[in-house]
Design a protein around this motif. Structure first.
Motif, PDB file in Angstrom:
ATOM      1  N   LYS A 186     -15.913  -4.786  -1.155  1.00 49.93           N
ATOM      2  CA  LYS A 186     -16.290  -6.018  -0.656  1.00 49.93           C
ATOM      3  C   LYS A 186     -17.839  -5.777  -0.154  1.00 49.93           C
ATOM      4  CE  LYS A 186     -15.291  -9.180   3.281  1.00 49.93           C
ATOM      5  NZ  LYS A 186     -14.679  -9.407   4.417  1.00 49.93           N
ATOM      6  N   GLY A 191     -15.460   1.222  -3.713  1.00 52.60           N
ATOM      7  CA  GLY A 191     -14.628   0.620  -4.819  1.00 52.60           C
ATOM      8  C   GLY A 191     -13.306   1.007  -4.752  1.00 52.60           C
ATOM      9  N   GLY A 192     -12.471   0.471  -5.577  1.00 52.98           N
ATOM     10  CA  GLY A 192     -11.030   0.497  -5.422  1.00 52.98           C
ATOM     11  C   GLY A 192     -10.342   1.138  -6.903  1.00 52.98           C
ATOM     12  N   SER A 193      -9.311   1.195  -6.848  1.00 49.39           N
ATOM     13  CA  SER A 193      -8.496   1.537  -8.171  1.00 49.39           C
ATOM     14  C   SER A 193      -8.472   0.169  -9.111  1.00 49.39           C
ATOM     15  CB  SER A 193      -7.084   2.186  -8.080  1.00 49.39           C
ATOM     16  OG  SER A 193      -6.510   1.503  -7.207  1.00 49.39           O
ATOM     17  N   LYS A 194      -7.913   0.069 -10.269  1.00 51.53           N
ATOM     18  CA  LYS A 194      -7.667  -1.087 -11.116  1.00 51.53           C
ATOM     19  C   LYS A 194      -9.103  -1.780 -11.248  1.00 51.53           C
ATOM     20  CE  LYS A 194      -2.931  -1.377 -10.064  1.00 51.53           C
ATOM     21  NZ  LYS A 194      -1.946  -2.252  -9.476  1.00 51.53           N
ATOM     22  N   ARG A 195     -10.090  -1.140 -11.357  1.00 50.70           N
ATOM     23  CA  ARG A 195     -11.604  -1.852 -11.378  1.00 50.70           C
ATOM     24  C   ARG A 195     -11.909  -2.914 -10.474  1.00 50.70           C
ATOM     25  NH1 ARG A 195     -12.740  -2.071 -17.774  1.00 50.70           N
ATOM     26  NH2 ARG A 195     -11.576  -0.070 -18.626  1.00 50.70           N
ATOM     27  N   CYS A 196     -11.118  -2.486  -9.105  1.00 45.45           N
ATOM     28  CA  CYS A 196     -11.586  -3.541  -7.871  1.00 45.45           C
ATOM     29  C   CYS A 196     -13.046  -3.061  -7.312  1.00 45.45           C
ATOM     30  CB  CYS A 196     -10.571  -3.435  -6.969  1.00 45.45           C
ATOM     31  SG  CYS A 196      -8.954  -4.188  -7.739  1.00 45.45           S
ATOM     32  N   LYS A 197     -13.915  -4.140  -7.030  1.00 48.03           N
ATOM     33  CA  LYS A 197     -15.051  -3.722  -6.729  1.00 48.03           C
ATOM     34  C   LYS A 197     -14.894  -3.905  -5.222  1.00 48.03           C
ATOM     35  CE  LYS A 197     -20.049  -5.844  -6.453  1.00 48.03           C
ATOM     36  NZ  LYS A 197     -19.838  -6.058  -5.044  1.00 48.03           N
ATOM     37  N   HIS A 237      -6.232   5.138 -14.496  1.00 50.94           N
ATOM     38  CA  HIS A 237      -5.002   4.027 -14.741  1.00 50.94           C
ATOM     39  C   HIS A 237      -3.752   4.599 -14.771  1.00 50.94           C
ATOM     40  CE1 HIS A 237      -3.287   0.300 -15.241  1.00 50.94           C
ATOM     41  NE2 HIS A 237      -2.630   0.589 -16.571  1.00 50.94           N
ATOM     42  N   GLY A 261     -13.285   1.404  -9.484  1.00 48.41           N
ATOM     43  CA  GLY A 261     -14.330   0.234  -9.430  1.00 48.41           C
ATOM     44  C   GLY A 261     -15.797   0.520  -8.716  1.00 48.41           C
ATOM     45  N   ASP A 318     -10.293   3.762 -14.201  1.00 50.49           N
ATOM     46  CA  ASP A 318     -10.220   2.456 -13.769  1.00 50.49           C
ATOM     47  C   ASP A 318     -11.079   2.485 -12.547  1.00 50.49           C
ATOM     48  OD1 ASP A 318      -8.303   3.430 -12.128  1.00 50.49           O
ATOM     49  OD2 ASP A 318      -6.950   1.820 -12.651  1.00 50.49           O
TER      50      ASP A 318
END
Length: 423
Positions: free
Chosen positions: A80, A72-78, A23, A36, A34
């Motif tokens: 698809k 996964g992505g940053s900012k804890r984004c899961k 983050h 994901g 962070d």
């Protein structure tokens, strides 16, 4: 074109890799990990489609691969999830494992069936933060999908199967008792594919009848067309055995019955044991000579078969046959559905699977245990590399390399990664 057997390869999607991310925000010091999680890979799903009657589509396309999950992505984004790959097949299709021949699923119902489940997504580095490891620089990769070779085998769902030599009147009978319109002509093998028809008995009473292409002597061993379609009467609860009682083809009616039943027994003992009604067709050609019909009636009584006389050409005895068939079906169990036999064995992954060998100037380390280890290692992260080093050492890999004569500076290949050996 009627295709009732197909061999295909299916593969579910790989799970998306977890993300290594930290983050970063103005005025926020030490934001922490962070990353994901990766998305789940797409599964391969089979679904019954009553608009299909053949496996023709699988004649031209042999490989079906579901899409992978996104990382996964940053900012804890899961990431698809990968979309499921839905494959539509006719009702009555049996899925078998190609290597063992075992039944995986009998698609006779309406519920979709997952044949190959997509791989799970990997964890992002958020999951690996601890009080002593506050900045993990590694994440888990997504799990691989399942790849499998399977055989699709269409077995018609019919209550009643019409069997008998070619040109005994099976197609004529089916066209008279149902809305089916099979090709009818006065020569052998007019029927080249199985035909289904729904026979109405009453307002809410009906059963499904299948006309199977003519069986000849030697069919169970591959002669003629019958052996290709005997599978379609596997499920039939009752067999109507049509016989040309007039002998217009120059054959003996009793011998015809024995020959066909011998072929059924040669194909499957369960099929040979199925209840039968002997139907003496073409009685209109007998004239005053009733001897052949009476002889066949006596044979049926001796063998314990029900017996009916019929003239499909003049519609004589057709209604009696329909009602006798319906009454017989009420006493029989429902259409046979194959129980799953295939159980996917989870391979036991242990350190015994490790293979260490010298290939030319390289030392190669391989095996399922090594693949699993490397799948959880991020070689760009120091802590992760130290973990790999400890695991290899504890498994005795370094000792085995020394036994093979490895020297400092030699190249060691682990999975798809090449290292330089350092003592």
């Amino acid at each position: 074109m009627f295709i009732d057997v197909a061999k295909i390869r299916i593969a579910s999607g790989k799970g998306g890799d977890g993300k290594v991310s930290f983050h970063r925000e103005k005025y926020v010091a030490a934001g922490g990990p962070d990353g994901g999680d990766g998305g789940r890979g797409g599964s391969v799903v089979f679904k019954v489609d009553d608009n299909l009657s053949t496996l023709l589509d699988f004649r031209y396309k042999k490989k079906y691969i579901a899409p992978p999950g996104e990382p996964g992505g940053s900012k804890r984004c899961k990431g698809k999830d990968g979309a499921d790959l839905v494959i539509r097949v006719p009702r009555g299709t049996v899925i078998r494992d190609q290597s063992t021949g075992q039944v995986i699923k009998d698609l006779s119902g309406d519920e979709p069936f997952v044949v190959a489940k997509g791989g799970n997504g990997g964890w992002g580095n958020t999951h690996f933060a601890t009080p002593t490891r506050q900045a993990p620089r590694f994440a888990k990769p997504g799990q691989p999908g399942v790849e499998r070779e399977i055989v699709l085998e269409l077995k018609l769902l019919a209550d009643v199967g019409l069997v008998g030599f070619p040109n005994v009147g099976k197609s004529t009978l089916l066209s008279m008792v149902s809305a089916a319109r099979p090709k009818i002509a006065n020569y052998h093998f007019t029927t080249l594919v199985p035909n289904l028809g729904v026979v109405r008995v009453g307002e809410e009473q009906s059963f499904v009848m299948a006309d199977i292409p003519g069986i000849i002597e030697g069919a169970a061993g591959g002669a003629g067309l019958g052996h290709d379609f005997l599978r379609h009467i596997d499920r039939c609860r009752l067999l109507l055995h049509l016989v040309d009682v007039s002998g217009s083809e120059g054959r003996d009616p009793v011998q015809d019955v024995e020959t066909i039943n011998a072929e059924l027994a040669g194909y499957s003992e369960f099929l040979a044991a199925r209840p039968q009604i002997i139907v003496a067709n073409k009685t209109d050609l007998l004239g005053d000579d009733r001897a052949p019909a009476e002889r066949l009636r006596a044979y049926a009584a001796e063998k314990g078969f029900d017996f009916l006389e019929l003239s499909a050409a003049t519609n004589t005895g057709v209604q009696e046959l329909i009602h006798k068939t319906w009454d017989s079906l009420q006493e029989l169990p429902p259409v046979f559905v194959y129980e799953p036999e295939f159980v996917e064995a989870e391979p036991e992954v242990t350190e015994r699977d490790i293979k260490v060998e010298k290939v030319e100037d390289y030392f190669v380390i391989s095996g399922a245990w090594v693949d699993k280890l490397m799948g959880s290692v991020n070689t760009d992260d120091y802590e992760s590399r130290m973990y790999m080093d400890r695991m290899l050492k504890n498994a005795g890999v370094y000792d085995r390399l020394e036994e093979l004569g490895v020297n400092e500076g030699d190249f060691v290949v682990i999975g798809e990664i090449e290292f330089e050996y350092v003592r």
